[in-house]
Design an enzyme around this catalytic site. Structure first.
Site, PDB file in Angstrom:
ATOM      1  N   THR A 129      -5.485  19.216   0.118  1.00  0.00           N
ATOM      2  CA  THR A 129      -5.055  18.321  -1.067  1.00  0.00           C
ATOM      3  C   THR A 129      -6.275  18.308  -2.191  1.00  0.00           C
ATOM      4  OG1 THR A 129      -3.966  16.645   0.419  1.00  0.00           O
ATOM      5  CG2 THR A 129      -4.620  15.986  -1.585  1.00  0.00           C
ATOM      6  N   ARG A 185       0.327   8.478  -7.208  1.00  0.00           N
ATOM      7  CA  ARG A 185      -0.829   7.565  -6.922  1.00  0.00           C
ATOM      8  C   ARG A 185      -2.115   8.083  -7.501  1.00  0.00           C
ATOM      9  NH1 ARG A 185       0.775   4.587  -2.151  1.00  0.00           N
ATOM     10  NH2 ARG A 185      -1.174   4.596  -1.099  1.00  0.00           N
ATOM     11  N   GLN A 203      -3.995  17.858   7.186  1.00  0.00           N
ATOM     12  CA  GLN A 203      -4.121  17.654   5.753  1.00  0.00           C
ATOM     13  C   GLN A 203      -5.703  17.569   5.620  1.00  0.00           C
ATOM     14  OE1 GLN A 203      -4.660  14.321   4.181  1.00  0.00           O
ATOM     15  NE2 GLN A 203      -5.721  15.408   2.568  1.00  0.00           N
ATOM     16  N   LYS A 260      -1.854  21.355  -1.607  1.00  0.00           N
ATOM     17  CA  LYS A 260      -1.324  20.342  -2.319  1.00  0.00           C
ATOM     18  C   LYS A 260      -1.924  19.650  -3.343  1.00  0.00           C
ATOM     19  CE  LYS A 260       0.716  16.170  -0.355  1.00  0.00           C
ATOM     20  NZ  LYS A 260      -0.200  14.926  -0.721  1.00  0.00           N
ATOM     21  N   ARG A 302      -4.883   1.492  -7.364  1.00  0.00           N
ATOM     22  CA  ARG A 302      -3.503   0.856  -7.330  1.00  0.00           C
ATOM     23  C   ARG A 302      -3.971  -0.642  -7.392  1.00  0.00           C
ATOM     24  NH1 ARG A 302      -3.503   4.990  -3.497  1.00  0.00           N
ATOM     25  NH2 ARG A 302      -4.238   3.482  -1.923  1.00  0.00           N
ATOM     26  N   TYR A 335       0.812  -1.178  -0.031  1.00  0.00           N
ATOM     27  CA  TYR A 335       0.176   0.012  -0.050  1.00  0.00           C
ATOM     28  C   TYR A 335       0.954   1.291  -0.208  1.00  0.00           C
ATOM     29  CZ  TYR A 335      -2.372   4.011   2.225  1.00  0.00           C
ATOM     30  OH  TYR A 335      -2.995   5.062   2.582  1.00  0.00           O
TER      31      TYR A 335
HETATM   32  C1  LIG Z   1       0.987   5.386   1.696  1.00  0.00           C
HETATM   33  C2  LIG Z   1       0.784   6.852   1.028  1.00  0.00           C
HETATM   34  C3  LIG Z   1      -0.499   7.382   1.543  1.00  0.00           C
HETATM   35  C4  LIG Z   1      -0.838   8.645   1.229  1.00  0.00           C
HETATM   36  N1  LIG Z   1      -2.018   9.376   1.708  1.00  0.00           N
HETATM   37  C5  LIG Z   1      -2.141  10.749   1.536  1.00  0.00           C
HETATM   38  C6  LIG Z   1      -3.113  11.427   2.012  1.00  0.00           C
HETATM   39  O1  LIG Z   1      -3.758  10.689   2.851  1.00  0.00           O
HETATM   40  N2  LIG Z   1      -3.026  12.645   1.846  1.00  0.00           N
HETATM   41  C7  LIG Z   1      -2.444  13.458   1.020  1.00  0.00           C
HETATM   42  O2  LIG Z   1      -2.642  14.356   0.781  1.00  0.00           O
HETATM   43  N3  LIG Z   1      -1.388  12.663   0.364  1.00  0.00           N
HETATM   44  C8  LIG Z   1      -1.219  11.415   0.707  1.00  0.00           C
HETATM   45  N4  LIG Z   1      -0.207  10.552   0.107  1.00  0.00           N
HETATM   46  C9  LIG Z   1       0.812  11.592  -0.700  1.00  0.00           C
HETATM   47  C10 LIG Z   1       2.022  12.102  -0.033  1.00  0.00           C
HETATM   48  O3  LIG Z   1       1.592  13.228   0.878  1.00  0.00           O
HETATM   49  C11 LIG Z   1       3.086  12.635  -1.038  1.00  0.00           C
HETATM   50  O4  LIG Z   1       2.515  13.551  -2.010  1.00  0.00           O
HETATM   51  C12 LIG Z   1       4.044  11.812  -1.581  1.00  0.00           C
HETATM   52  O5  LIG Z   1       4.159  10.488  -0.783  1.00  0.00           O
HETATM   53  C13 LIG Z   1       5.214  12.260  -2.094  1.00  0.00           C
HETATM   54  O6  LIG Z   1       5.911  11.203  -2.859  1.00  0.00           O
HETATM   55  P1  LIG Z   1       7.145  10.239  -2.323  1.00  0.00           P
HETATM   56  O7  LIG Z   1       6.341   9.178  -1.207  1.00  0.00           O
HETATM   57  O8  LIG Z   1       7.722   9.667  -3.294  1.00  0.00           O
HETATM   58  O9  LIG Z   1       7.784  11.187  -1.261  1.00  0.00           O
HETATM   59  C14 LIG Z   1       0.112   9.608   0.344  1.00  0.00           C
HETATM   60  C15 LIG Z   1       1.317   8.883  -0.087  1.00  0.00           C
HETATM   61  C16 LIG Z   1       1.521   7.510   0.380  1.00  0.00           C
HETATM   62  C17 LIG Z   1       2.728   6.771  -0.349  1.00  0.00           C
END
Ligand SMILES: Cc1cc2nc3c(=O)[nH]c(=O)nc-3n(C[C@H](O)[C@H](O)[C@H](O)COP(=O)(O)O)c2cc1C
Length: 401
Positions: free
Chosen positions: A156, A279, A128, A252, A165, A25
């Site tokens: 966000t 993602r 967030q 964001k 995914r 995940y």
């Molecule tokens: C497992 C996972 C869960 C995430 N959940 C959120 C979230 O709840 N809210 C959000 O704004 N971004 C979420 N993100 C995005 C991260 O805030 C961020 O933009 C991203 O992880 C940056 O890339 P990196 O993992 O390569 O550093 C998530 C990312 C991951 C990997």
């Protein structure tokens, strides 16, 4: 964690310690993961310019984020379900961030609630927000964040619909969740994870549990979340949020210059150039490839932050050189968390800080404000040339001849 020297070591450790479904995940991207991979590949293509015989004895990685002094240009970004990577994961990560003097962002979809985190840490954190269809619930979330003095709201904007995914569906981490027998068996052989999660405060979405009428248990809450992402979300809603949250606002999920310009009109304090860590829209540009254009267009009007693919201090340096004022990390600290809780997150932050410091020295810069495009080489099929004001010197010279 004695032998941990880089984020990849933490990733390998987390892979061994965290049950497969939750490790997948964290690691996965959407669809064919092109954007996920582009985030890393494009960062690696940005080459740093080695400089020598510069006195770099007095170096300083400190800067400000949203006007607050920080020892390095880094914050922990929001990551949903962090508390399933390690019990009370959000609290561990927040503590590690605060000890390092950098901001921590709590996701709307966290396991520990806003109040759980607030009562266990002694400094404000960022919250967030995902804007749900139920605007009454959104208002109450903002009020709860405000009541515990969250110091910034991270809105966000790149998740009006959910990117898929594939691996999560295969693992049963879909909506509603139904973990497969093999995943449950895999959990049983991770005793440290079982112990940490079972002794954690919660196993469900802490910010929702008890706050959504008629919804109880992880299955129905997950179903509620799945039905609540709002496809009608628009810039007008940002005005509405602004009217409830007068504090610092970070938008964001900006990946386009036009959207960056629109973001400046909302009165937000900062924006994050981000594709949600690869993602959401698969096939979208890597974050680093759009950063210079966004920074050039709006960097004088709004604080430009960056995320997507950061695994090293060199990556932070690259992003700063291309116009970011600071960076967020997601997976890099989640791997640390899975590897060793608070100590693992602290190690992840420290690794990146040291790498940034050494790389600043080797590019001949002594402070964050000295970092600019002049520390980069532009790659072309004929080799590399230094970049000046974002343009290739060799090309400029050739044009003049
Ligand atoms: C497992 C996972 C869960 C995430 N959940 C959120 C979230 O709840 N809210 C959000 O704004 N971004 C979420 N993100 C995005 C991260 O805030 C961020 O933009 C991203 O992880 C940056 O890339 P990196 O993992 O390569 O550093 C998530 C990312 C991951 C990997």
């Amino acid at each position: 964690m004695k032998n941990v020297t880089c984020i990849e070591d933490l990733r390998q450790l987390a892979r061994r310690k965290v049950p497969r479904a939750f490790f997948d995940y964290a690691e996965a991207g959407s669809y064919s993961e092109q954007t996920l991979h582009a985030n890393r590949a494009d960062l690696e293509r940005v080459k740093l310019r080695q400089r020598v015989l510069v006195d770099v004895s007095a170096r300083d990685t400190s800067t400000t984020i949203l006007g607050e002094k920080v020892p390095m240009p880094l914050a922990l970004g929001p990551v949903g379900m962090t508390g399933l990577e390690y019990g009370n994961g959000e609290i561990h990560a927040c503590r590690a961030a605060h000890k390092a003097g950098i901001p921590f962002t709590l996701s709307t979809l966290s396991i520990c609630s806003i109040e759980d985190v607030a009562t266990t840490v002694d400094r404000p954190f960022w919250f967030q927000l995902y804007v749900m269809k139920d605007r009454g619930f959104v208002r109450s979330l903002i009020e709860r964040a405000s009541a515990v003095s969250c110091s910034a709201l991270v809105l966000t904007v790149d998740l009006q619909v959910l990117g898929q995914r594939h691996i999560d569906i295969k693992n049963g981490l879909s909506v509603p969740p139904s973990l497969k027998i093999r995943n449950l068996a895999n959990m049983a052989i991770k005793p440290r994870w079982v112990f940490s999660v079972l002794s954690g405060k919660r196993w469900t979405f802490g910010n929702l549990d008890g706050h959504v009428k008629g919804m109880e248990g992880v299955k129905s809450l997950a179903q509620w979340v799945g039905s609540q992402f709002d496809e009608t979300l628009s810039w007008n809603d940002v005005d509405w949020i602004r009217s409830i949250w007068p504090g610092k606002l970070i938008i964001k999920g900006i990946l386009d210059v036009e959207d960056a310009k629109l973001a400046t009109r909302t009165g937000a304090t900062a924006l994050v150039v981000s594709n949600h860590g690869g993602r959401q829209l698969d096939g979208a540009a890597s974050s680093i490839s759009v950063l210079p254009k966004v920074a050039d267009a709006v960097g004088s009007e709004i604080e430009v932050m960056f995320d997507g693919g950061i695994r090293t201090g060199q990556d932070v340096l690259r992003a700063l050189a291309l116009g970011a004022r600071s960076c967020l990390i997601g997976r890099a600290y989640i791997f640390g968390l899975g590897a060793g809780g608070e100590a693992g997150v602290a190690r992840a932050i420290d690794i990146i800080r040291k790498e940034l410091d050494v790389s600043m020295a080797l590019t001949g810069v002594k402070s964050v404000k000295e970092i600019g495009r002049h520390i980069l080489l532009q790659q072309s099929s004929r080799g590399s040339s230094p970049l000046v004001n974002g343009r290739c010197i060799r090309r400029q010279v050739r044009g003049r001849l």
